[in-house]
Design a protein around this motif. Structure first.
Motif, PDB file in Angstrom:
ATOM      1  N   LEU A  86       0.772  -0.993   0.157  1.00 42.76           N
ATOM      2  CA  LEU A  86      -0.054  -0.048  -0.045  1.00 42.76           C
ATOM      3  C   LEU A  86       0.924   1.214   0.095  1.00 42.76           C
ATOM      4  N   GLU A  87       0.733   2.058  -1.011  1.00 47.87           N
ATOM      5  CA  GLU A  87       1.335   3.278  -1.038  1.00 47.87           C
ATOM      6  C   GLU A  87       0.360   4.458  -0.542  1.00 47.87           C
ATOM      7  N   MET A  88       0.971   5.274   0.263  1.00 46.02           N
ATOM      8  CA  MET A  88       0.266   6.454   0.926  1.00 46.02           C
ATOM      9  C   MET A  88       1.024   7.725   0.460  1.00 46.02           C
ATOM     10  N   THR A  89       0.440   8.719   0.009  1.00 45.26           N
ATOM     11  CA  THR A  89       0.989   9.802  -0.236  1.00 45.26           C
ATOM     12  C   THR A  89       0.209  11.182   0.082  1.00 45.26           C
ATOM     13  N   LEU A  90       0.771  11.753   0.726  1.00 45.32           N
ATOM     14  CA  LEU A  90       0.296  13.136   1.213  1.00 45.32           C
ATOM     15  C   LEU A  90       0.067  14.329   0.235  1.00 45.32           C
ATOM     16  N   ASP A  91      -0.973  14.758  -0.297  1.00 49.37           N
ATOM     17  CA  ASP A  91      -0.923  16.002  -1.120  1.00 49.37           C
ATOM     18  C   ASP A  91      -0.803  16.968  -0.183  1.00 49.37           C
ATOM     19  N   GLY A  92       0.331  17.886  -0.637  1.00 54.77           N
ATOM     20  CA  GLY A  92       0.720  18.995  -0.020  1.00 54.77           C
ATOM     21  C   GLY A  92      -0.338  20.103   0.164  1.00 54.77           C
ATOM     22  N   ALA A  93      -0.864  20.240   1.408  1.00 50.21           N
ATOM     23  CA  ALA A  93      -1.870  21.275   1.666  1.00 50.21           C
ATOM     24  C   ALA A  93      -1.308  22.743   1.889  1.00 50.21           C
ATOM     25  N   THR A  94      -2.364  23.496   1.815  1.00 49.33           N
ATOM     26  CA  THR A  94      -2.147  25.016   2.034  1.00 49.33           C
ATOM     27  C   THR A  94      -2.743  25.468   3.339  1.00 49.33           C
ATOM     28  N   ALA A  95      -3.388  24.434   4.036  1.00 51.55           N
ATOM     29  CA  ALA A  95      -4.086  24.867   5.632  1.00 51.55           C
ATOM     30  C   ALA A  95      -3.115  25.689   6.208  1.00 51.55           C
ATOM     31  N   LEU A  96      -1.680  25.178   6.732  1.00 52.49           N
ATOM     32  CA  LEU A  96      -0.706  25.816   7.282  1.00 52.49           C
ATOM     33  C   LEU A  96      -0.436  27.192   6.897  1.00 52.49           C
ATOM     34  N   ASP A  97      -0.306  27.390   5.759  1.00 50.12           N
ATOM     35  CA  ASP A  97       0.179  28.764   5.063  1.00 50.12           C
ATOM     36  C   ASP A  97      -1.127  29.576   5.401  1.00 50.12           C
ATOM     37  N   ASP A  98      -2.231  29.009   5.262  1.00 51.64           N
ATOM     38  CA  ASP A  98      -3.479  29.929   5.513  1.00 51.64           C
ATOM     39  C   ASP A  98      -3.589  30.436   6.681  1.00 51.64           C
ATOM     40  N   LEU A  99      -3.252  29.604   7.876  1.00 48.32           N
ATOM     41  CA  LEU A  99      -3.374  30.044   9.136  1.00 48.32           C
ATOM     42  C   LEU A  99      -2.449  30.981   9.273  1.00 48.32           C
ATOM     43  N   VAL A 100      -1.183  30.728   9.081  1.00 42.11           N
ATOM     44  CA  VAL A 100       0.129  31.760   9.219  1.00 42.11           C
ATOM     45  C   VAL A 100      -0.284  33.155   8.592  1.00 42.11           C
ATOM     46  N   GLY A 101      -0.860  33.000   7.391  1.00 40.08           N
ATOM     47  CA  GLY A 101      -1.213  34.155   6.601  1.00 40.08           C
ATOM     48  C   GLY A 101      -2.109  34.866   7.523  1.00 40.08           C
ATOM     49  N   ALA A 102      -3.337  34.236   8.096  1.00 41.14           N
ATOM     50  CA  ALA A 102      -4.315  34.793   8.711  1.00 41.14           C
ATOM     51  C   ALA A 102      -3.924  35.437  10.355  1.00 41.14           C
ATOM     52  N   VAL A 103      -2.754  34.948  10.635  1.00 42.88           N
ATOM     53  CA  VAL A 103      -2.502  35.169  12.154  1.00 42.88           C
ATOM     54  C   VAL A 103      -1.623  36.677  11.762  1.00 42.88           C
ATOM     55  N   GLU A 104      -0.927  36.596  10.467  1.00 43.54           N
ATOM     56  CA  GLU A 104       0.084  37.830   9.995  1.00 43.54           C
ATOM     57  C   GLU A 104      -0.947  38.989   9.814  1.00 43.54           C
ATOM     58  N   GLN A 105      -2.208  38.627   9.315  1.00 40.85           N
ATOM     59  CA  GLN A 105      -3.232  39.838   8.895  1.00 40.85           C
ATOM     60  C   GLN A 105      -3.872  40.496  10.163  1.00 40.85           C
ATOM     61  N   THR A 106      -3.725  39.504  11.234  1.00 39.51           N
ATOM     62  CA  THR A 106      -4.584  39.949  12.477  1.00 39.51           C
ATOM     63  C   THR A 106      -3.821  40.472  13.521  1.00 39.51           C
ATOM     64  N   GLN A 107      -2.749  39.760  13.885  1.00 40.50           N
ATOM     65  CA  GLN A 107      -2.093  39.845  15.450  1.00 40.50           C
ATOM     66  C   GLN A 107      -1.569  41.359  15.462  1.00 40.50           C
ATOM     67  N   MET A 108      -1.333  42.031  14.451  1.00 42.65           N
ATOM     68  CA  MET A 108      -0.660  43.465  14.702  1.00 42.65           C
ATOM     69  C   MET A 108      -1.771  44.311  15.099  1.00 42.65           C
ATOM     70  N   ALA A 109      -3.031  44.139  15.069  1.00 45.71           N
ATOM     71  CA  ALA A 109      -3.968  45.015  15.514  1.00 45.71           C
ATOM     72  C   ALA A 109      -4.415  44.822  16.906  1.00 45.71           C
ATOM     73  N   ALA A 110      -3.780  43.911  17.639  1.00 41.99           N
ATOM     74  CA  ALA A 110      -3.993  43.705  19.005  1.00 41.99           C
ATOM     75  C   ALA A 110      -3.298  44.550  19.719  1.00 41.99           C
ATOM     76  N   SER A 111      -3.855  45.081  20.964  1.00 44.51           N
ATOM     77  CA  SER A 111      -3.354  46.217  21.786  1.00 44.51           C
ATOM     78  C   SER A 111      -2.041  45.454  22.716  1.00 44.51           C
ATOM     79  N   THR A 112      -1.250  46.505  22.899  1.00 45.21           N
ATOM     80  CA  THR A 112      -0.060  46.221  23.716  1.00 45.21           C
ATOM     81  C   THR A 112      -0.302  46.881  25.266  1.00 45.21           C
ATOM     82  N   ASP A 113      -1.495  47.304  25.558  1.00 49.96           N
ATOM     83  CA  ASP A 113      -1.583  47.748  26.532  1.00 49.96           C
ATOM     84  C   ASP A 113      -2.090  46.841  27.575  1.00 49.96           C
ATOM     85  N   GLU A 114      -1.397  46.391  28.765  1.00 50.58           N
ATOM     86  CA  GLU A 114      -1.611  45.237  29.598  1.00 50.58           C
ATOM     87  C   GLU A 114      -2.923  45.630  30.479  1.00 50.58           C
TER      88      GLU A 114
END
Length: 336
Positions: A86-114
């Motif tokens: 049995l040969e199993m091959t994983l099709d390269g997914a983009t879900a990780l890139d999507d999440l990393v991109g989503a984090v980059e698009q949002t986290q800079m808007a968070a506050s730094t005021d503790e």
């Protein structure tokens, strides 16, 4: 990932590790088995967060990698196979890139005021198979939506420290396949795992504000312009805004977008650029840094700016798309 093994041996191992799968879990990812290549072959791991079972399967590894798959579906499917290689091959997914991109698009808007700890985090919502990330510091808001495989029945709302998510892109970048998000039973920790990398973070306790109420529901002016050209223009004009709270003025009228800034001791800077302007003429002012933060992560050749008067929030987004939006509160200044 690419491996070759015997179905009978794999099927037996799947039945063993599946004993750690709970049918009553509220976390759909725990219905999956972690499949990863090792020096010895293929490792299968399952857990219900109380017990975990790991089993090694002899296999020929042609390409390293890891992923997860539904335990029951995989076990049932493998049991129907003839006992040939049995040969199993994983099709390269983009879900990780999507999440990393989503984090980059949002986290800079968070506050730094503790003083307002809830706003130092990013709201992560899972609902109906969708993942939404939102962050705000009270002056701007960033919201990114993406699909979350295997989470159709899960509803969760977490506040993850923005500093932890900022590390996520560095920790997981370059890893193959998808990223798993696992929430602890006590709902006080979250685990992000992809490939051989994992990031664990505490969660912020509290109630996140209803960010949806600040998203403009209508606009009287819509502007479409080149992202690169706007970025370059804002950067140049904002040099003259350093001594005036970083404020730049934006004027939109038929076919033209004009940006300007004033420094009392030095002088003025004004730049015009061609733009597709639909609707009423408008003059409005923003913090230049907030504008540049959004332009740096929008990820499209063009950007759409929506306004509903000089005192209402401005909205930035990829043209005609709803997956990412960035809201900026205007600055009250005298307009000329």
């Amino acid at each position: 990932m690419k491996v070759t093994c015997r179905p009978a041996v794999l099927g037996q191992a799947l039945q063993v590790v599946s004993r750690a799968i709970s049918s009553r879990t509220t976390l759909p990812i725990l219905n999956n088995i972690l499949i990863e290549t090792t020096a010895e072959g293929l490792a299968l791991t399952a857990t219900n967060l109380e017990i975990g079972i790991r089993k090694l399967v002899p296999a020929e590894v042609a390409a390293e990698g890891s992923t997860t798959a539904p335990a029951r579906l995989l076990t049932d499917f493998v049991s129907t196979l003839p006992d040939d290689d049995l040969e199993m091959t994983l099709d390269g997914a983009t879900a990780l890139d999507d999440l990393v991109g989503a984090v980059e698009q949002t986290q800079m808007a968070a506050s730094t005021d503790e003083a307002r700890p809830v706003l130092t985090g990013v709201l992560v919502q899972v609902q109906g198979g969708n993942l939404t990330l939102a962050a705000t510091d009270g002056h701007r808001l960033a919201v990114r939506k993406l699909a979350a495989a295997g989470a159709t029945d899960l509803e969760a709302s977490l506040i993850v420290p923005a500093r932890a998510l900022a590390e996520l892109s560095r920790v997981l970048k370059g890893e193959p396949g998808k990223v798993e998000v696992i929430i602890s039973k006590a709902r006080n920790q979250v685990f992000f795992r992809a490939g051989s990398s994992e990031l664990t973070s505490r969660l912020i306790d509290g109630k996140y504000p209803n960010y949806a109420q600040v998203i403009p529901s209508k606009s009287s002016t819509k502007v479409k312009v080149s992202t690169g050209e706007l970025t370059q223009t804002v950067r140049a004009v904002s040099l003259f805004a350093r001594d005036s709270a970083n404020v730049i003025r934006v004027k939109a009228q038929s076919g033209v977008l004009t940006l300007s800034a004033t420094t009392n001791e030095v002088g003025d800077s004004k730049a015009e650029m061609t733009a597709d302007v639909d609707g009423s003429d408008i003059q409005i002012a923003f913090n230049a840094r907030y504008v540049l933060d959004a332009l740096g992560v929008i990820g499209e050749d063009q950007v759409e700016l929506l306004f509903d008067g000089p005192l209402s929030p401005g909205l930035m987004r990829p043209p005609g798309k709803e997956h990412y939006l960035y809201v900026i509160m205007p600055v009250r200044v005298a307009m000329s």
